[in-house]
Design a protein around this motif. Structure first.
Motif, short mmCIF file in Angstrom:
data_model
loop_
_atom_site.label_atom_id
_atom_site.label_comp_id
_atom_site.label_asym_id
_atom_site.label_seq_id
_atom_site.Cartn_x
_atom_site.Cartn_y
_atom_site.Cartn_z
N THR A 189 25.08 16.08 -16.29
CA THR A 189 25.40 15.23 -15.14
C THR A 189 25.00 15.86 -13.81
OG1 THR A 189 27.18 14.13 -13.98
CG2 THR A 189 27.69 16.24 -14.96
N TRP A 204 28.93 16.37 -18.43
CA TRP A 204 28.69 15.46 -19.56
C TRP A 204 27.22 15.05 -19.56
CZ3 TRP A 204 31.15 14.56 -15.06
CH2 TRP A 204 30.64 13.57 -14.23
N LEU A 215 30.97 14.81 -23.66
CA LEU A 215 31.68 15.55 -22.63
C LEU A 215 31.54 17.05 -22.87
CD1 LEU A 215 33.69 15.25 -20.21
CD2 LEU A 215 35.53 15.40 -21.91
N ALA A 238 26.81 6.77 -16.56
CA ALA A 238 28.00 7.60 -16.33
C ALA A 238 27.68 8.64 -15.26
CB ALA A 238 28.43 8.27 -17.63
N ASP A 240 29.56 9.60 -12.38
CA ASP A 240 30.57 10.43 -11.75
C ASP A 240 31.91 10.21 -12.46
OD1 ASP A 240 31.67 12.25 -9.98
OD2 ASP A 240 31.11 11.17 -8.17
N ILE A 241 32.85 11.12 -12.22
CA ILE A 241 34.17 11.04 -12.82
C ILE A 241 35.23 11.37 -11.76
CG2 ILE A 241 33.40 11.71 -15.13
CD1 ILE A 241 34.62 14.55 -14.46
N TRP A 242 36.50 11.17 -12.14
CA TRP A 242 37.62 11.73 -11.39
C TRP A 242 38.25 12.84 -12.24
CZ3 TRP A 242 36.93 6.36 -11.30
CH2 TRP A 242 36.81 5.77 -10.03
N ILE A 248 40.73 13.89 -17.26
CA ILE A 248 39.37 13.57 -16.85
C ILE A 248 39.26 12.06 -16.98
CG2 ILE A 248 36.91 13.86 -17.35
CD1 ILE A 248 37.81 16.47 -18.90
N MET A 250 36.83 8.91 -16.79
CA MET A 250 35.43 8.47 -16.75
C MET A 250 35.37 6.95 -16.74
SD MET A 250 32.27 9.41 -19.29
CE MET A 250 32.09 11.02 -18.52
N THR A 307 32.75 9.14 -6.76
CA THR A 307 34.20 9.24 -6.61
C THR A 307 34.55 10.16 -5.45
OG1 THR A 307 34.42 11.14 -8.10
CG2 THR A 307 34.43 8.95 -9.10
#
Length: 498
Positions: A189, A204, A215, A238, A240-242, A248, A250, A307
């Motif tokens: 990522t 990820w 992941l 996919a 970005d994530i928090w 986690i 997604m 995010t």
């Protein structure tokens, strides 16, 4: 060989490529002083046109990555920018021409991204196609450049920006939408998150076939713990994530990626399918192999590209970030074949918003916290995965169907109040993504400085502005000037040397 720069939207205006490497020692400070307590580097990377592909196309993500570094220490600033010498870059330097053909390279318009599969020959067999041109971040004492698809992470020297090579943990990573072509080839990522105390990196890879996401938790010693998400609902981008204290998170959103869209439908690898639901994967942070909570929201079609951060209040999960009305990318339902379309913020509009999730009932709510257009959210990265209060964004004004970015915004997420400083009005310039640098290593959250790169491309000059978070409305306390325009860069981060 020499080539004219093509006259197309992705290479005009703020996207005009900075095609040379430069070293500017002891940069000129035209206003104020550089805070002497700052010691570290602000690194950014972006796609930079060097030459056309073998087919003559100019897909943004087929352009070579160029990293920019502004190193600050004891009141002094040194600037460097260097090509990221990926395997692709080195092969094309050896031959002095574009060596890669892409399945999307025949289109010659907005459908070309350089994410199509490479048509391999005796020269490109075994050479990853990645350009590592989307983000650069600190990890385990190095600076790491990533690009999401097509190539493994690349390590860079923090001072010289010399390319050190593929990271030693790349062979443990998953593939993206392309098959691996060499040992160590992988995808990673562009927007990992990390734990400031332990150094653990959460990343990820994603693809268009099951498992849609893998992941990764990477330790500073290079060990990698991975989990394939076989239950993922569909092939989302996919991006970005928090990261929270416990989870986690997604998001699976209806911007999809599918290589068959190129070969079977003759359109972009990306699609917008708003009939798909937005689904959140809530993954235990301290046991990525634990039970995943899949929450299908009832949100109207919308899109969070980047995010900000998250907070948890009891069983309530609060996820913050700019919310777009649609992804800022051209799709076939919007543009005709052959169109030369504007990019990114000219296509869509976003403003700071919030997704609230009740983890007991699964109930979800989406709301806007502001009507000011904004994007490129950043936080005090020492607080990734912790409760947070302050968010930083590039603000803007509405412009036709999109927005024009012109300001720095600091938002107190607890009170909802914010500060804004308008950096430009009608002058042609690019206000690029900022970074936060703490006043000291022990400063409270959000206490420090915000560094904003600005490309005054029409005047052929660049500038870094430093704001004090005590009150950004007073304007920059420091202006650092560069005698050339800054090339457009997507993302970057602060690496602290203290």
């Amino acid at each position: 060989m020499g080539y004219p720069i093509p006259n197309e939207a992705r290479l005009r205006g703020v996207f005009q490529p900075m095609r040379f490497e430069a070293t500017v020692e002891e940069c000129i400070v035209t206003h104020g002083e550089i805070p002497k307590e700052l010691s570290g580097g602000f690194y950014r990377t972006g796609p930079t046109w060097k030459r056309p592909t073998k087919q003559g196309s100019n897909g943004i993500l087929a352009m070579d990555g160029m990293v920019q570094g502004l190193v600050l220490d004891n009141g002094r600033a040194d600037f460097r920018n260097r090509w990221i010498r990926t395997p692709k870059y080195l092969l094309e330097e050896q031959h002095g021409r574009g060596m890669f053909e892409y399945t999307d390279g025949e289109f010659g318009d907005w459908r070309v991204w350089g994410y199509g599969d490479v048509k391999r020959d005796k020269y490109t067999a075994g050479v990853p196609q990645g350009t590592n041109a989307v983000n650069v971040f600190p990890f385990a004492g190095q600076i790491v450049a990533s690009g999401e698809q097509g190539g493994p992470p690349i390590a860079l020297d923090p001072i010289t920006l010399e390319t050190k090579g593929i990271v030693n943990w790349s062979s443990k990573l998953g593939s993206g939408i392309h098959d691996k072509v060499a040992f160590g080839d992988a995808a990673f990522t562009a927007h990992p998150k990390w734990d400031h105390e332990t150094g653990l990196l959460y990343g990820w890879s994603y693809r268009d076939t099951r498992p849609y996401v893998t992941l990764h938790c990477v330790s500073p010693d290079g060990s990698v713990d991975s989990r394939e998400l076989w239950d993922a609902p569909y092939n989302t981008v996919a991006h970005d994530i928090w990261l929270t204290e416990d989870y986690i998170v997604m998001p699976f959103q209806p911007m999809v990626i599918d290589s068959k869209r190129i070969t079977e439908r003759q359109t972009s690898v990306f699609g917008w399918e708003p009939e798909l639901p937005i689904v959140l994967a809530v993954i235990p942070r301290n046991d990525i192999h634990g039970t995943i909570r899949w929450i299908t929201t009832d949100f109207e079609p919308q899109y969070v590209m980047h995010t900000m951060s998250a907070n948890t209040f009891g069983s309530t999960l609060v996820l913050d970030g700019p919310i777009f009305n649609r992804p800022p990318f051209p799709f076939e339902q919007d543009f005709a074949v052959g169109d030369d379309v504007a990019l990114f913020f000219s296509i869509a509009q976003s403003a700071l918003g919030r997704w609230t999730i009740d983890l007991e009932t699964g109930a979800s709510k989406s709301e806007y916290l502001s009507d000011r257009p904004s994007e490129l959210p950043k936080v005090d990265e020492r607080f990734y995965g912790k409760p947070y209060r302050f968010g930083f964004q590039v603000g803007g004004v509405s412009k036709r169907t999109g927005m024009s970015m012109n300001s720095l915004v600091v938002t107190d997420m607890k009170t909802g109040s914010d500060q804004e400083y308008v950096i430009r009005t009608d002058q042609p310039a690019g206000v690029l993504e900022a970074t936060f640098a703490p006043r000291s290593t022990s400063s409270p959250e959000g206490d420090g400085y915000i560094i904003v790169p600005v490309s005054w491309w029409a005047e052929n000059r660049g500038e870094y502005l430093i704001f004090d978070t005590d009150d950004i409305t007073q304007g920059p306390i420091t202006r650092i000037e560069l005698p050339f325009r800054l090339g457009w860069t997507a993302h970057g981060h602060w690496a602290d040397f203290r």
